[in-house]
Motif scaffolding. Sequence first.
Motif, mmCIF file in Angstrom:
data_model
loop_
_atom_site.group_PDB
_atom_site.id
_atom_site.type_symbol
_atom_site.label_atom_id
_atom_site.label_comp_id
_atom_site.label_asym_id
_atom_site.label_seq_id
_atom_site.Cartn_x
_atom_site.Cartn_y
_atom_site.Cartn_z
ATOM 1 N N VAL A 87 -9.293 6.096 -5.726
ATOM 2 C CA VAL A 87 -9.127 5.162 -4.451
ATOM 3 C C VAL A 87 -10.572 4.464 -4.088
ATOM 4 C CG1 VAL A 87 -7.077 6.597 -3.850
ATOM 5 C CG2 VAL A 87 -9.627 7.188 -3.188
ATOM 6 N N ASP B 96 -6.825 -4.279 -6.431
ATOM 7 C CA ASP B 96 -7.262 -5.564 -6.261
ATOM 8 C C ASP B 96 -8.224 -5.594 -5.178
ATOM 9 O OD1 ASP B 96 -5.377 -4.314 -4.400
ATOM 10 O OD2 ASP B 96 -4.501 -6.302 -3.828
ATOM 11 N N GLU B 97 -8.560 -4.407 -4.661
ATOM 12 C CA GLU B 97 -10.141 -4.556 -3.491
ATOM 13 C C GLU B 97 -11.278 -4.970 -4.536
ATOM 14 O OE1 GLU B 97 -10.463 -1.629 -0.519
ATOM 15 O OE2 GLU B 97 -8.351 -1.289 -0.489
ATOM 16 N N ALA C 226 -1.481 -2.316 -7.128
ATOM 17 C CA ALA C 226 -2.113 -3.401 -6.194
ATOM 18 C C ALA C 226 -1.235 -4.374 -5.444
ATOM 19 C CB ALA C 226 -3.269 -4.354 -7.180
ATOM 20 N N GLU C 227 -1.721 -4.807 -4.392
ATOM 21 C CA GLU C 227 -0.766 -5.759 -3.866
ATOM 22 C C GLU C 227 -0.698 -7.254 -4.450
ATOM 23 O OE1 GLU C 227 -1.191 -5.899 0.612
ATOM 24 O OE2 GLU C 227 -1.865 -3.852 0.632
ATOM 25 N N GLN D 235 2.405 1.905 -3.234
ATOM 26 C CA GLN D 235 1.488 2.287 -4.019
ATOM 27 C C GLN D 235 1.398 3.984 -4.222
ATOM 28 O OE1 GLN D 235 -2.201 0.118 -4.403
ATOM 29 N NE2 GLN D 235 -1.149 -1.483 -3.469
ATOM 30 N N LEU E 230 -5.422 3.137 -7.474
ATOM 31 C CA LEU E 230 -4.670 2.186 -6.118
ATOM 32 C C LEU E 230 -5.472 1.318 -5.752
ATOM 33 C CD1 LEU E 230 -4.144 5.612 -6.371
ATOM 34 C CD2 LEU E 230 -2.435 4.836 -4.746
ATOM 35 N N SER E 231 -4.940 0.437 -5.042
ATOM 36 C CA SER E 231 -5.550 -0.670 -4.427
ATOM 37 C C SER E 231 -6.693 -1.187 -5.518
ATOM 38 C CB SER E 231 -6.636 -0.641 -3.092
ATOM 39 O OG SER E 231 -5.632 0.067 -2.179
ATOM 40 N N GLN F 20 -9.713 6.999 2.236
ATOM 41 C CA GLN F 20 -8.686 6.705 1.438
ATOM 42 C C GLN F 20 -8.564 8.126 0.469
ATOM 43 O OE1 GLN F 20 -8.617 2.997 -0.664
ATOM 44 N NE2 GLN F 20 -8.697 1.966 1.001
ATOM 45 N N ARG G 118 0.860 -1.109 0.034
ATOM 46 C CA ARG G 118 -0.081 0.075 -0.095
ATOM 47 C C ARG G 118 0.805 1.512 0.193
ATOM 48 N NH1 ARG G 118 -5.392 1.019 2.334
ATOM 49 N NH2 ARG G 118 -5.741 -0.926 1.002
#
Length: 196
Positions: A75, A143-144, A175-176, A53, A140-141, A80, A50
């Motif tokens: 986001v 993969d959520e 993403a993670e 990113q 960002l993120s 966030q 995170r």
Amino acid sequence: IRGHLIMMSATPSLALQKQYQTEPQKALLELRTRFHGEPIPVPRIKLLPRLGQWIYAAFLLRCYQKDGKPCLLFVATKEQAESFYRFLSFWVKNGNYVHSAREDREDIIRLFKQQKYSYLVSTSVLERGVTVKKLQVILLSADESSVYSSSALIQMAGRAGRKWDAPKGDVWFLAEEESEEMKHAVDEIRYCNTFL
């Protein structure tokens, strides 16, 4: 009342697509290219923790700012949006943020479209309906999956390259890990580009 109903969607749900395949009185017409005939920008995926990113997004944003290219950063949540904007504002000036509860949201969006801001951090409130010349997109993120379905990812990625006189743009999925939704979105965009 008799007549015809026409529905248009860049990302129809699988349920809607199946309905059109099983009901003979309904017709499905697919238009897989943009009006200017250029390909849809294919997202690049970068896997980072995170904080990584956030740092990478700030680096990209500074590069885009030097080149005079506005950037929309998506986001997952309102919280966030606010915390990421506070982080970014230390490193990159001339930006703002919006989400569904932000006061003066319409004014901020209007100023961004007029390129008074060089970047805007946003939740999915700007998933559709935003066209800005030379726009670059960073998610960002990404993969959520609870927030970003493949159709939402495609819509957000589709903000880049919408102008006929600026049909190109970068799209980043940060993403993670690479989610199935991310893979499906990239595959679908690549598939659409085969119709050019």
